[in-house]
Design a protein around this motif. Sequence first.
Motif, mmCIF file in Angstrom:
data_model
loop_
_atom_site.group_PDB
_atom_site.id
_atom_site.type_symbol
_atom_site.label_atom_id
_atom_site.label_comp_id
_atom_site.label_asym_id
_atom_site.label_seq_id
_atom_site.Cartn_x
_atom_site.Cartn_y
_atom_site.Cartn_z
ATOM 1 N N PRO A 125 57.474 -50.486 -7.095
ATOM 2 C CA PRO A 125 57.350 -50.704 -6.238
ATOM 3 C C PRO A 125 57.405 -50.527 -5.536
ATOM 4 C CG PRO A 125 58.977 -52.356 -7.410
ATOM 5 C CD PRO A 125 58.767 -50.757 -7.944
ATOM 6 N N THR A 126 56.987 -49.072 -5.029
ATOM 7 C CA THR A 126 56.571 -48.588 -4.138
ATOM 8 C C THR A 126 54.808 -48.785 -4.004
ATOM 9 O OG1 THR A 126 57.953 -47.159 -4.457
ATOM 10 C CG2 THR A 126 56.174 -46.582 -2.984
ATOM 11 N N GLY A 127 54.313 -49.118 -5.620
ATOM 12 C CA GLY A 127 52.856 -49.250 -5.109
ATOM 13 C C GLY A 127 52.415 -50.385 -4.721
ATOM 14 N N LEU A 133 50.657 -54.688 -8.199
ATOM 15 C CA LEU A 133 51.939 -55.275 -8.288
ATOM 16 C C LEU A 133 52.436 -54.295 -9.025
ATOM 17 C CD1 LEU A 133 52.523 -58.104 -6.822
ATOM 18 C CD2 LEU A 133 51.258 -59.092 -9.138
ATOM 19 N N ALA A 134 53.411 -54.042 -8.555
ATOM 20 C CA ALA A 134 54.122 -52.656 -9.439
ATOM 21 C C ALA A 134 55.834 -52.849 -9.429
ATOM 22 C CB ALA A 134 54.116 -51.516 -8.632
ATOM 23 N N PHE A 135 55.887 -52.671 -10.880
ATOM 24 C CA PHE A 135 57.251 -53.114 -11.761
ATOM 25 C C PHE A 135 58.366 -51.903 -12.368
ATOM 26 C CE2 PHE A 135 54.183 -56.811 -12.715
ATOM 27 C CZ PHE A 135 54.794 -57.535 -11.206
ATOM 28 N N GLY A 136 59.660 -51.783 -11.902
ATOM 29 C CA GLY A 136 60.755 -51.005 -12.368
ATOM 30 C C GLY A 136 60.895 -52.090 -13.831
ATOM 31 N N ALA A 137 61.167 -50.884 -14.930
ATOM 32 C CA ALA A 137 61.128 -51.184 -16.596
ATOM 33 C C ALA A 137 61.786 -50.092 -16.872
ATOM 34 C CB ALA A 137 60.065 -51.662 -17.231
ATOM 35 N N ALA A 210 54.518 -48.722 2.587
ATOM 36 C CA ALA A 210 55.080 -47.967 0.567
ATOM 37 C C ALA A 210 56.906 -47.942 1.158
ATOM 38 C CB ALA A 210 54.905 -46.843 -0.006
ATOM 39 N N THR A 211 57.477 -48.072 2.232
ATOM 40 C CA THR A 211 59.162 -46.956 2.303
ATOM 41 C C THR A 211 59.505 -48.629 2.305
ATOM 42 O OG1 THR A 211 57.986 -45.610 3.866
ATOM 43 C CG2 THR A 211 60.238 -46.836 4.318
ATOM 44 N N ILE A 212 58.891 -49.797 3.004
ATOM 45 C CA ILE A 212 59.346 -50.692 2.422
ATOM 46 C C ILE A 212 59.151 -51.829 0.876
ATOM 47 C CG2 ILE A 212 59.384 -53.718 3.592
ATOM 48 C CD1 ILE A 212 57.820 -51.999 6.112
ATOM 49 N N THR A 213 58.069 -51.224 1.030
ATOM 50 C CA THR A 213 58.146 -52.209 -0.692
ATOM 51 C C THR A 213 59.106 -51.313 -1.787
ATOM 52 O OG1 THR A 213 56.520 -50.681 -1.632
ATOM 53 C CG2 THR A 213 55.863 -52.797 -0.982
ATOM 54 N N ASN A 214 59.005 -49.749 -1.742
ATOM 55 C CA ASN A 214 59.470 -49.664 -2.030
ATOM 56 C C ASN A 214 61.313 -49.691 -1.839
ATOM 57 O OD1 ASN A 214 62.617 -46.943 -1.421
ATOM 58 N ND2 ASN A 214 60.452 -45.638 -2.998
#
Length: 649
Positions: A125-127, A133-137, A210-214
């Motif tokens: 989600p850093t992206g 819209l970036a997901f970890g999976a 990106a620090t925040i979304t990370n």
Amino acid sequence: MGQTLTEKILSAHLLEAETLPAVGEDIALRIDQTLTQDATGTMAYLEFEAMGIPRVRTELSIAYVDHNTLQTGYENADDHRFIQSVAKKRGLKFSRPGNGICHQVHLERFGVPGKTLIGSDSHTPTGGGIGMLAFGAGGLDVAVAMGGGAYHIAMPKVTLIKLTGKLRPYVSAKDVILEVLRRMTVKGGVGKIIEYGGEGISTLSVPERATITNMGAELGATTSVFPSDAVTKAFLEAQERGEVYVPLAADADAMYYETIEIDLNAVEVLAAKPHMPDNVASVREIGPIKVDQVLIGSCTNSSLRDMLITAAILKGKTVCPSVSLGIAPGSKQVLTMLAECGALADLISAGARILESACGPCIGMGQSPNSGAVSLRTFNRNFEGRSGTADAGVYLVSPETAAVSAITGVLTDPTAQGAFPAIQLPAAFLVNDNMIIEPASPAEAEALPILYGPNIKPFPVASQLPNSIQFNAVLKVGDDITTDHIMPAGAKILPYRSNIPYMSQFCFRQCDEHFAENCKAVTAAGQLAAVIGGANYGQGSSREHAALVPLYLGVRAVIVKSFARIHAANLINAGILPLVFDDPEDYDLIRQGDSLALPDIREALQTGGEIRLENKSNGGRYKLHAHLSDRQRDMLLAGGLLPYTKQGA
Ligand code: MIC
Ligand code: SF4
């Protein structure tokens, strides 16, 4: 009614439906980009190979090497060579070790506003900092997306975090996300996508966003996203990628599930105390505790901005004699630019130990602190033992707090330091993608070999779900169990990410050192194993090893009060039942070692009937449920995602 930014991007990527479903319902998404890192990538590519697809079918797929960079034996180097050979043959770009941390490099060189990205790493989600819209999976989900398949999520609730005002000098994006964690906790984001808005966002650069979304990952959120605006455009242009810019924002009348307001002027300098990212207090309140180690870097805080401010604070000073300061710039671009502008020399002469551009100490790859140490880190996770030193206490802080404290030797609020050093961010970044290896053309690829090393062992695949199952409750754990508890990382274990049998001896060691032996005894007696857990089970990393290794040891059900999203998906992909107590108090009625049964579980799943758990040891009967889409139910019946895909579903 207007749409949120999340709804706009989701709607543009729907695969099997025309409109977005109700909250909680399954959505199949088209995925534009995928990324992997090496610690999860080896398994993801083994799974991709098992699917028999000759070439990736995404707009962009890239394999990074950034986690397992310590080469104390042949294992990691062999895994890197394996990943490189798959990338070349199957149509992926390959980011060589030394090029930097996946999320930092992706933001700089490949992220595109409005696109979807999934990555086999929970901090993908850093992206969101660049409007993706970036997901970890889990690796299997990434393998499916590489093959052109859908990625499934539950339709999230959308939360708006409205930022107003401007941060005070020495207060930074890290403090903002720590403030969000303080308010929402590590469970507060579950089932939600967090959207940022308000006029305050225009004061934050893309790397700060990106620090925040990370660290939205630490909230348990499905992902986090910022609009794409003039700041995004300027960043992309400075990266010589202005052509991919598109403006993106929510409609003015968009409806949100909830709105949280944060006045940036009022944000204090914060720290997450040991051992949870939401254990947040102000640095002033915590007071001047003595510090033994300071580490600056990781995908949360390793951008050029973070390094330049660190260098400006350290310039002309010397690191306190009782502190070890390590700095890992996030990418080759950042490191080269630091070198060219002289800031690297300022860091070195102050006494910083410069580490390679990689995850390094964040994943326990070196720099374990001394016994009982206080370690200040600009990272995103401070779970107990993750640093490699069981009794160390890790505090998560901003680069400003870390750098100032490295000089004073005690936790120090940087706002008391006088004038904020002026740092100059460049109008153009230094662009040199020479550490990205392009894939072979389809014609050349055919003859290319895939290079397997001797450390690569077959991974377990579950069989069809039987109708009734007898279990032993081999382990009972409490709330907030992380995937680091289930399958620890660190320099000693990470090289075996492609060797599940070897890794299995370390499974759950921190909770019960006899876990693996107990599982073996249970399976030798012809039973299966179950794990009983509390709330937010499986938070943290996306590592599917936290499902595959228990599967290898005979675990076929995990019964808890609630699950973290990615881990629940990984359990299902592996064919392990993720079951939840209807009444959380029933948790108290099961003891470790009890004999359990799930009679007619197959039928219950097929018909949507009641799931009953019997406790043979004390005669107890409990009701359970599972949050499953139809597809997930079919996957569990088949024995997981691979058998399900093979059966041609
Ligand atoms: C982490 O930060 O825990 C990791 C290492 O990046 C993991 C991935 C892994 O376990 O390999 C993550 O966050 O997904
Ligand atoms: Fe690497 Fe740490 Fe980021 Fe995970 S959290 S990707 S280990 S830097």
